[in-house]
Scaffold this active site. Structure first.
Site, mmCIF file in Angstrom:
data_model
loop_
_atom_site.group_PDB
_atom_site.id
_atom_site.type_symbol
_atom_site.label_atom_id
_atom_site.label_comp_id
_atom_site.label_asym_id
_atom_site.label_seq_id
_atom_site.Cartn_x
_atom_site.Cartn_y
_atom_site.Cartn_z
ATOM 1 N N SER A 134 36.853 40.670 26.507
ATOM 2 C CA SER A 134 35.792 41.037 27.426
ATOM 3 C C SER A 134 34.750 41.852 26.682
ATOM 4 O O SER A 134 35.042 42.518 25.681
ATOM 5 C CB SER A 134 36.369 41.867 28.574
ATOM 6 O OG SER A 134 35.351 42.551 29.262
ATOM 7 N N CYS A 151 27.215 36.850 36.841
ATOM 8 C CA CYS A 151 28.462 37.087 36.115
ATOM 9 C C CYS A 151 28.449 36.331 34.786
ATOM 10 O O CYS A 151 27.698 35.384 34.580
ATOM 11 C CB CYS A 151 29.658 36.675 36.977
ATOM 12 S SG CYS A 151 31.248 37.281 36.342
ATOM 13 N N GLU A 180 40.058 36.098 28.376
ATOM 14 C CA GLU A 180 39.730 37.398 27.808
ATOM 15 C C GLU A 180 40.935 38.318 27.917
ATOM 16 O O GLU A 180 41.709 38.236 28.871
ATOM 17 C CB GLU A 180 38.540 38.017 28.549
ATOM 18 C CG GLU A 180 37.250 37.254 28.346
ATOM 19 C CD GLU A 180 36.070 37.884 29.055
ATOM 20 O OE1 GLU A 180 34.953 37.465 28.778
ATOM 21 O OE2 GLU A 180 36.287 38.788 29.884
#
Length: 563
Positions: free
Chosen positions: A477, A129, A451
Site C-alpha cells: 500500500s 480510490c 497489497e
C-alpha cells in the site's frame, strides 16, 4: 481559452446522431430527455466511479453533476456513465484484496467500451480510490479523444487524542492492539474518528501519489488534484473541468499530445520527490504501455536517484494532502522540480499550456514546511529504488521514504501467502533481524497482487518495523513504510527465484548496490524452483482466473494482454 485551430467538434458523434437512418437512435435519446438541440452539440462522456462501498469515490455523483453543468455551459452535451471500484483499504488483509488490481483493467475496459460504442467526441473521467486513477487514464490513452481526468480529492484528517490521524494509524493500531500496546476502547475510539467523510486516503498513499503524478503529467489541470474532496471550492473545480473538456475538444488536444516520454518522466520525478507509493511504478508502466511509449522499470531508479526527497508527507513524514494543498499544492512541487532542473518544462498539459508555464505561477504559503526548499531536502535522493539480484532478476521496488535503512541481512521467514504471515506477526512469530518473505501474491499467483499493508502496519505496530525487513512478489500500500521490497519479479507462480527461498536462508537487501540476493548458488536455486509446488489457490476462478491467464509481470506493469 478559444480554439486555435478548426476542429470538428462532432468528429465522432455525427455517425450516431445525424441523418434519417439514425432516427431510431435519436428516438431512444429523446425518450430520456435529449432534444434536437442537445443532439446537435458535441457529446462528452462523463465517466465516474461512484460506489457505496467506500468514502473515496462517494462524492463522484455530485462532482459529475457539476462537470456536466460546465460542459453544457461551454456548448456540449454530457452523457454520464458509471464504472466500478474496489476499496483497497476495506478489502485489505482479505481475499477480496485480490480483486483490486484486477479492477484497474476492468475500469479501463468499461470506459473504453462505452466511449467507443457511443462515439463520444470527448470525455471527462472522475477518479478516486487507488486503481480508479490509473484505470481512468489507461482508458483515456486508449481512446485518444480530447479528455480530462478529475481526481475526486482527499479526505480530511481525523482527530484522535489531540493529533491528526489517517487510516494508516488504524492499520498500525491493529499491531499495537495485538501486542497489548493499545486497549480495546482506544482502538474502537480511533476507528470511529480516523475516516471522517468523503475522499481518498489522506497521506501520500497511492491515491494522492497517482493524482499528483497525473497532474504533473498534465492529463489533470494544474491545481485541481489536491483540493480536498469536501472543500467548498471542489464543486467549482468540477464545473471548470467540464468547461476545460470542451476547450480541449475545440483545440483538438488529445491524450497523445499530453502523455509523452517527457511527461512520464515528470510524473516519475513527482513520485520520487514526494515519497510516493511504490504502486506508481506499476501504474506508470501500464500507462506507458497503453500510450505506446518505451518505459522500463530501470527508468524509475535513474530518475529517483537524481531527484531529492522534498515532501514531508505521510506515511513516512508528518503531513497529509490537505496540508500540501494549503502549502501550495502540486504547483509548488512542480516549481521545485523546475528550479532543480528536473522538469521537462516544455511538456504540454491539457490546459494548452506547458507544465513549465504552470510551475512558474506556483504560489507558496509563507512559512510552510510541507515541501522543503532545495537546499534543505529530507534526503538527497528520491523515495524509491529498483533492486535486482538472484532473487529478483527482473527487478523489485523498495520504498526509501520514512526510514534510513539501506541494508539488511537476515534469516528468511517464509510464508505462502499473506494470511500466514499476518498470523505469525500477531502471535509473536517474527523476531528482530528476520526477513519476512511472502510469496504467491504476484499478479498471476495471487491472482491479483494483493497489497501487504495489514502485515507491514502490524509489524510497525508491534514495534518490529525498524528491526525486520520484508519482501514479496505482491504489492505494498502507499501507506506502507519500513524496509520492504515489493513487486519481486518473476513471481513464484511463474518460476521466480523467490520460490526457492526456505526458512533460515540468508537474504540480503542492499540499496546502495541495488541488490536483492539469497545466499544460494544458481544451481541450488534452479533445483529448488523446479521442485517447488505452490499451494492450491481457492480464488483462481471466474474473473480472477481470466486475469491470471492474461496478466504480464509486475516489471511490465501487470497489464492484461492477449496471449
Amino acid at each position: 481559452m478559444s480554439a486555435t485551430t478548426a476542429f470538428d467538434l462532432k468528429h465522432r458523434s455525427r455517425i450516431l446522431t445525424e441523418g434519417p437512418e439514425r432516427a431510431a437512435a435519436r428516438a431512444y435519446l429523446k425518450g430520456i430527455g435529449f432534444d434536437d438541440e442537445a443532439l446537435k452539440r458535441p457529446i462528452i462522456g462523463v465517466a465516474h466511479c461512484w460506489i457505496e462501498t467506500m468514502p473515496c469515490n462517494f462524492n463522484h455523483r455530485a462532482l459529475a453533476a457539476k462537470v456536466k453543468e460546465g460542459i453544457r455551459a461551454a456548448g456540449g452535451t454530457p452523457m454520464e456513465l458509471n464504472t466500478i471500484s474496489i476499496s483497497d483499504g476495506i478489502t485489505m488483509g482479505t481475499s477480496g484484496m485480490k480483486t483490486s488490481l484486477v479492477s484497474r483493467e476492468l475500469i479501463a475496459d468499461s470506459i473504453e467500451l462505452v466511449a467507443r460504442g457511443h462515439f463520444f467526441d470527448g470525455i471527462v473521467a472522475l477518479s478516486g480510490c487507488d486503481k480508479t486513477i490509473p484505470g481512468t487514464v489507461m482508458a483515456l490513452a486508449r481512446l485518444d479523444i480530447p479528455a480530462v481526468m478529475l481526481y475526486g480529492g482527499s479526505i480530511l484528517p481525523g482527530r484522535f487524542h489531540g493529533r491528526d490521524v489517517t487510516i494508516q494509524d488504524v492499520f498500525e493500531a491493529v499491531g499495537a492492539h495485538a501486542t497489548g500496546r493499545m486497549t480495546d476502547e482506544e482502538l474502537a475510539e480511533l476507528e470511529s474518528v480516523a475516516s471522517p467523510g468523503a475522499g481518498a486516503c489522506g497521506g501520500q498513499f497511492t491515491a494522492n501519489t497517482m493524482a499528483m503524478a497525473f497532474e504533473v503529467m498534465g492529463i489533470s489541470p494544474m491545481g485541481s488534484s489536491m483540493v480536498p474532496a469536501e472543500h467548498k471550492s471542489k464543486a467549482q473545480v468540477a464545473f471548470e473541468i467540464g468547461e476545460l473538456a470542451m476547450d480541449a475538444l475545440k483545440r483538438g488536444l488529445r491524450p497523445s499530445d499530453v502523455i509523452t516520454r517527457d511527461s512520464l518522466e515528470n510524473a516519475i520525478a513527482a513520485i520520487a520527490c514526494s515519497g510516493g507509493s511504490t504502486n506508481g511504478v506499476l501504474h506508470l508502466l501500464a500507462i506507458a504501455r497503453e500510450a505506446g511509449i518505451e518505459l522500463s522499470i530501470d527508468d524509475f531508479d535513474a530518475i529517483s536517484e537524481r531527484t531529492p526527497l522534498l515532501c514531508d508527507l505521510k506515511p513516512g513524514g508528518q503531513y497529509v494532502a490537505v496540508d500540501l494543498y494549503e502549502a501550495g499544492g502540486v504547483p509548488l512541487v512542480t516549481r521545485r522540480l523546475l528550479d532543480a532542473g528536473l522538469l521537462h518544462e516544455d511538456a504540454m498539459t491539457v490546459t494548452g499550456r506547458t507544465i513549465g508555464e504552470h510551475a512558474r505561477e506556483a504560489a507558496e504559503t509563507p512559512g510552510q514546511r510541507v515541501v522543503r526548499p532545495l537546499d534543505d531536502p529530507i534526503k538527497p535522493t528520491g523515495g524509491l529504488a529498483i533492486l535486482k539480484g538472484n532473487l529478483a532478476p527482473e527487478g523489485c521496488v523498495v520504498k526509501l521514504a520514512g526510514h534510513e535503512r539501506r541494508r539488511h541481512v537476515g534469516p528468511a521467514r517464509v510464508f505462502e501467502g499473506e494470511e500466514a504471515a499476518m498470523d505469525a506477526v500477531t502471535h509473536g512469530g517474527i523476531q528482530p533481524g528476520d526477513v519476512v518473505v511472502i510469496r504467491n501474491e504476484g499478479p498471476a499467483g495471487g491472482p491479483g497482487m494483493r497489497e501487504m499493508l495489514a502485515v507491514t502496519a502490524a509489524l510497525n505496530g508491534a514495534g518490529l518495523g525498524e528491526h525486520v525487513a520484508l519482501l514479496t512478489d505482491g504489492r505494498f500500500s502507499g501507506a506502507t513504510h519500513g524496509f520492504m521490497a515489493g513487486h519481486v519479479a518473476p513471481e513464484a507462480a511463474r518460476g521466480g527465484p523467490i520460490a526457492a527461498v526456505r526458512d533460515g536462508d540468508e537474504v540480503t537487501i542492499d540499496v546502495d548496490d541495488r541488490r536483492l540476493d539469497v545466499a544460494l548458488s544458481d544451481e541450488e536455486i534452479a533445483a529448488r524452483v523446479a521442485a517447488y509446488e505452490p499451494p492450491a489457490n481457492p480464488d483462481a476462478t471466474g474473473v480472477l482466473a481470466k486475469y491470471a491467464a492474461q496478466v504480464t509481470s509486475a516489471s511490465e506493469g501487470a497489464v492484461t494482454t492477449a496471449r
